[in-house]
Design a protein around this motif. Structure first.
Motif, PDB file in Angstrom:
ATOM      1  N   CYS A 108       0.963  -1.286  -0.089  1.00 53.37           N
ATOM      2  CA  CYS A 108       0.032  -0.049  -0.170  1.00 53.37           C
ATOM      3  C   CYS A 108       0.793   1.185  -0.023  1.00 53.37           C
ATOM      4  CB  CYS A 108      -0.966   0.000   1.370  1.00 53.37           C
ATOM      5  SG  CYS A 108      -1.937   1.206   1.260  1.00 53.37           S
ATOM      6  N   VAL A 109       0.394   2.112  -0.943  1.00 57.00           N
ATOM      7  CA  VAL A 109       1.073   3.636  -0.553  1.00 57.00           C
ATOM      8  C   VAL A 109       0.271   4.336  -0.015  1.00 57.00           C
ATOM      9  CG1 VAL A 109       1.702   5.445  -2.124  1.00 57.00           C
ATOM     10  CG2 VAL A 109       1.984   3.070  -2.974  1.00 57.00           C
ATOM     11  N   PHE A 110       0.746   5.069   1.136  1.00 58.26           N
ATOM     12  CA  PHE A 110       0.004   6.050   2.041  1.00 58.26           C
ATOM     13  C   PHE A 110       0.348   7.481   1.267  1.00 58.26           C
ATOM     14  CE2 PHE A 110       0.714   2.506   5.080  1.00 58.26           C
ATOM     15  CZ  PHE A 110      -0.604   2.369   5.577  1.00 58.26           C
ATOM     16  N   VAL A 111      -0.784   7.989   0.738  1.00 59.48           N
ATOM     17  CA  VAL A 111      -0.633   9.457   0.262  1.00 59.48           C
ATOM     18  C   VAL A 111      -1.140  10.247   1.258  1.00 59.48           C
ATOM     19  CG1 VAL A 111      -1.221  11.014  -1.676  1.00 59.48           C
ATOM     20  CG2 VAL A 111      -1.114   8.469  -1.951  1.00 59.48           C
ATOM     21  N   LEU A 112      -0.237  11.327   1.584  1.00 56.70           N
ATOM     22  CA  LEU A 112      -0.455  12.148   2.623  1.00 56.70           C
ATOM     23  C   LEU A 112      -0.945  13.624   2.115  1.00 56.70           C
ATOM     24  CD1 LEU A 112       1.575  10.001   4.040  1.00 56.70           C
ATOM     25  CD2 LEU A 112       2.524  11.894   5.367  1.00 56.70           C
ATOM     26  N   SER A 138      -3.871   4.573   0.298  1.00 54.32           N
ATOM     27  CA  SER A 138      -4.715   4.958   1.217  1.00 54.32           C
ATOM     28  C   SER A 138      -4.382   6.342   1.488  1.00 54.32           C
ATOM     29  CB  SER A 138      -4.668   4.216   2.588  1.00 54.32           C
ATOM     30  OG  SER A 138      -4.796   2.788   2.436  1.00 54.32           O
ATOM     31  N   ILE A 139      -5.333   7.170   1.956  1.00 51.73           N
ATOM     32  CA  ILE A 139      -4.849   8.697   2.132  1.00 51.73           C
ATOM     33  C   ILE A 139      -5.039   8.781   3.801  1.00 51.73           C
ATOM     34  CG2 ILE A 139      -5.711  10.855   1.983  1.00 51.73           C
ATOM     35  CD1 ILE A 139      -7.537   9.958  -0.413  1.00 51.73           C
ATOM     36  N   ILE A 140      -3.475   9.570   3.916  1.00 55.98           N
ATOM     37  CA  ILE A 140      -3.354  10.043   5.364  1.00 55.98           C
ATOM     38  C   ILE A 140      -3.633  11.548   5.658  1.00 55.98           C
ATOM     39  CG2 ILE A 140      -1.962  10.236   7.243  1.00 55.98           C
ATOM     40  CD1 ILE A 140      -0.623   7.681   6.540  1.00 55.98           C
ATOM     41  N   PHE A 141      -4.668  11.853   5.980  1.00 54.21           N
ATOM     42  CA  PHE A 141      -4.774  13.278   6.290  1.00 54.21           C
ATOM     43  C   PHE A 141      -4.008  13.791   7.419  1.00 54.21           C
ATOM     44  CE2 PHE A 141      -8.569  12.266   3.961  1.00 54.21           C
ATOM     45  CZ  PHE A 141      -9.046  13.259   2.903  1.00 54.21           C
ATOM     46  N   THR A 142      -3.212  14.800   7.359  1.00 54.37           N
ATOM     47  CA  THR A 142      -2.050  15.094   8.359  1.00 54.37           C
ATOM     48  C   THR A 142      -2.627  16.494   8.975  1.00 54.37           C
ATOM     49  OG1 THR A 142      -0.922  16.258   6.621  1.00 54.37           O
ATOM     50  CG2 THR A 142      -0.176  14.201   7.256  1.00 54.37           C
ATOM     51  N   LYS A 143      -2.015  16.793  10.118  1.00 51.94           N
ATOM     52  CA  LYS A 143      -2.155  18.140  10.864  1.00 51.94           C
ATOM     53  C   LYS A 143      -3.567  18.433  11.408  1.00 51.94           C
ATOM     54  CE  LYS A 143       1.685  19.716   7.937  1.00 51.94           C
ATOM     55  NZ  LYS A 143       2.516  20.861   7.336  1.00 51.94           N
ATOM     56  N   ALA A 144      -4.244  17.172  11.743  1.00 49.83           N
ATOM     57  CA  ALA A 144      -5.562  17.282  12.131  1.00 49.83           C
ATOM     58  C   ALA A 144      -5.882  18.099  13.285  1.00 49.83           C
ATOM     59  CB  ALA A 144      -6.074  16.041  12.497  1.00 49.83           C
ATOM     60  N   ASP A 145      -4.790  18.291  14.222  1.00 56.49           N
ATOM     61  CA  ASP A 145      -4.987  19.071  15.350  1.00 56.49           C
ATOM     62  C   ASP A 145      -5.211  20.383  15.097  1.00 56.49           C
ATOM     63  OD1 ASP A 145      -1.854  20.373  15.910  1.00 56.49           O
ATOM     64  OD2 ASP A 145      -1.902  18.755  14.716  1.00 56.49           O
ATOM     65  N   LYS A 146      -4.790  21.018  13.897  1.00 52.86           N
ATOM     66  CA  LYS A 146      -4.945  22.435  13.409  1.00 52.86           C
ATOM     67  C   LYS A 146      -6.355  22.638  12.965  1.00 52.86           C
ATOM     68  CE  LYS A 146      -0.288  23.456  12.020  1.00 52.86           C
ATOM     69  NZ  LYS A 146       0.305  24.436  11.513  1.00 52.86           N
ATOM     70  N   PHE A 169     -15.174   5.319  -5.854  1.00 56.53           N
ATOM     71  CA  PHE A 169     -15.134   4.992  -4.576  1.00 56.53           C
ATOM     72  C   PHE A 169     -14.181   5.807  -3.744  1.00 56.53           C
ATOM     73  CE2 PHE A 169     -12.268   2.234  -6.355  1.00 56.53           C
ATOM     74  CZ  PHE A 169     -11.197   2.112  -5.572  1.00 56.53           C
ATOM     75  N   PHE A 170     -14.336   5.928  -2.423  1.00 57.60           N
ATOM     76  CA  PHE A 170     -13.093   6.796  -1.699  1.00 57.60           C
ATOM     77  C   PHE A 170     -12.438   5.571  -1.129  1.00 57.60           C
ATOM     78  CE2 PHE A 170     -11.726   9.714   1.482  1.00 57.60           C
ATOM     79  CZ  PHE A 170     -10.999  10.653   0.343  1.00 57.60           C
ATOM     80  N   PRO A 171     -11.040   5.662  -1.245  1.00 58.29           N
ATOM     81  CA  PRO A 171      -9.991   4.582  -0.538  1.00 58.29           C
ATOM     82  C   PRO A 171     -10.296   4.641   0.959  1.00 58.29           C
ATOM     83  CG  PRO A 171      -8.952   6.419  -1.382  1.00 58.29           C
ATOM     84  CD  PRO A 171     -10.303   6.665  -1.878  1.00 58.29           C
ATOM     85  N   ASP A 172      -9.706   3.639   1.665  1.00 59.67           N
ATOM     86  CA  ASP A 172      -9.566   3.932   3.136  1.00 59.67           C
ATOM     87  C   ASP A 172      -8.675   5.234   3.292  1.00 59.67           C
ATOM     88  OD1 ASP A 172     -10.486   1.244   4.221  1.00 59.67           O
ATOM     89  OD2 ASP A 172      -8.734   0.360   3.010  1.00 59.67           O
ATOM     90  N   TYR A 173      -8.944   5.701   4.648  1.00 58.43           N
ATOM     91  CA  TYR A 173      -8.077   6.911   5.041  1.00 58.43           C
ATOM     92  C   TYR A 173      -8.039   7.337   6.501  1.00 58.43           C
ATOM     93  CZ  TYR A 173     -12.790   9.383   6.040  1.00 58.43           C
ATOM     94  OH  TYR A 173     -13.949   9.652   6.556  1.00 58.43           O
ATOM     95  N   PHE A 174      -7.084   7.970   6.688  1.00 59.58           N
ATOM     96  CA  PHE A 174      -6.757   8.090   8.320  1.00 59.58           C
ATOM     97  C   PHE A 174      -6.771   9.427   8.430  1.00 59.58           C
ATOM     98  CE2 PHE A 174      -5.388   4.205   6.366  1.00 59.58           C
ATOM     99  CZ  PHE A 174      -5.571   3.327   7.309  1.00 59.58           C
TER     100      PHE A 174
END
Ligand code: GDP
Length: 198
Positions: A108-112, A138-146, A169-174
């Motif tokens: 898997c490639v995690f795209v930030l 999969s998508i990793i959304f970063t800096k969620a604390d902001k 479809f939308f992939p798994d995301y974090f």
């Protein structure tokens, strides 16, 4: 949560010289400044594992880490920075694309993606290429604390809407924050499940 051990192995600019593809592998990539180094350091509670780049595009190679002696984490160069020449950009792209296309143990490639900013063409185009090349991501959304909770939801919805213009479809995301360690366990859980099938 028990934090997995992480050990830097090797840097390459040729996928053929990467470690033997005998373990499952996960690559992390994103635009420069997206928070990739911070995320890798936060995942392993290690402040210096991945160098936090003050200068865009500093991580120039395919960096392999061995995790728990069980899987490989690959830190790829940041894309989309403005300060390097076209020929350097093209060379980076060639290295990354060849690695992604040929690395047989890549799971898997995690795209930030920075959760604060509107969907960027460069991210969407990169994901389209992964899709066309049949590379799982999969998508990793970063800096969620902001962002506040409502703002996060709005931002993800905006991203989904844009993404679904060219996907069914939308992939798994974090949703993650390296500052608060939000989302780290979910990423490990996801990887552990895939590893079980390797
Ligand atoms: P990279 O270029 O993708 O490796 O990005 P860095 O990890 O160097 O981060 C870029 C900037 O974003 C730095 O100033 C970090 O301190 C900041 N940053 C990274 N992750 C987070 C996060 O989760 N929350 C906040 N608030 N800032 C972050």
């Amino acid at each position: 949560m028990k934090i997995p051990s992480a050990r830097f192995l090797v840097s390459n600019s040729d996928y053929k010289k990467c470690p033997k593809p005998d373990l499952p592998e996960y690559a992390f990539i994103g635009r420069s400044n997206v928070g990739k180094s911070s995320l890798i350091n936060a995942l392993f509670d290690n402040k210096t594992l991945a160098k936090t780049s003050s200068k865009p595009g500093k991580t120039q190679l395919i960096n392999h880490f061995l995790i728990n002696e069980e899987w490989y984490l690959v830190d790829l160069p940041g894309y989309g920075y403005a300060k390097v020449s076209k020929s350097v950009k093209a060379e980076f792209q060639k290295i990354i694309y060849q690695y992604l296309e040929h690395r047989e143990n890549l799971q898997c490639v995690f795209v930030l993606v920075d959760i604060r900013i509107p969907p960027q063409k460069i991210d969407l185009e990169f994901m389209e290429w992964l899709g066309k090349t049949q590379i799982p991501f999969s998508i990793i959304f970063t800096k969620a604390d902001k962002l506040k909770k409502g703002e996060k939801e709005t931002s993800i919805a905006r991203f989904k809407e844009e993404f679904l213009k060219s996907w069914e479809f939308f992939p798994d995301y974090f949703v993650t924050s390296s500052n608060t360690k939000t989302g780290m366990e979910d990423i490990f859980q996801f990887i552990t499940e895939i590893n079980q099938g390797f």
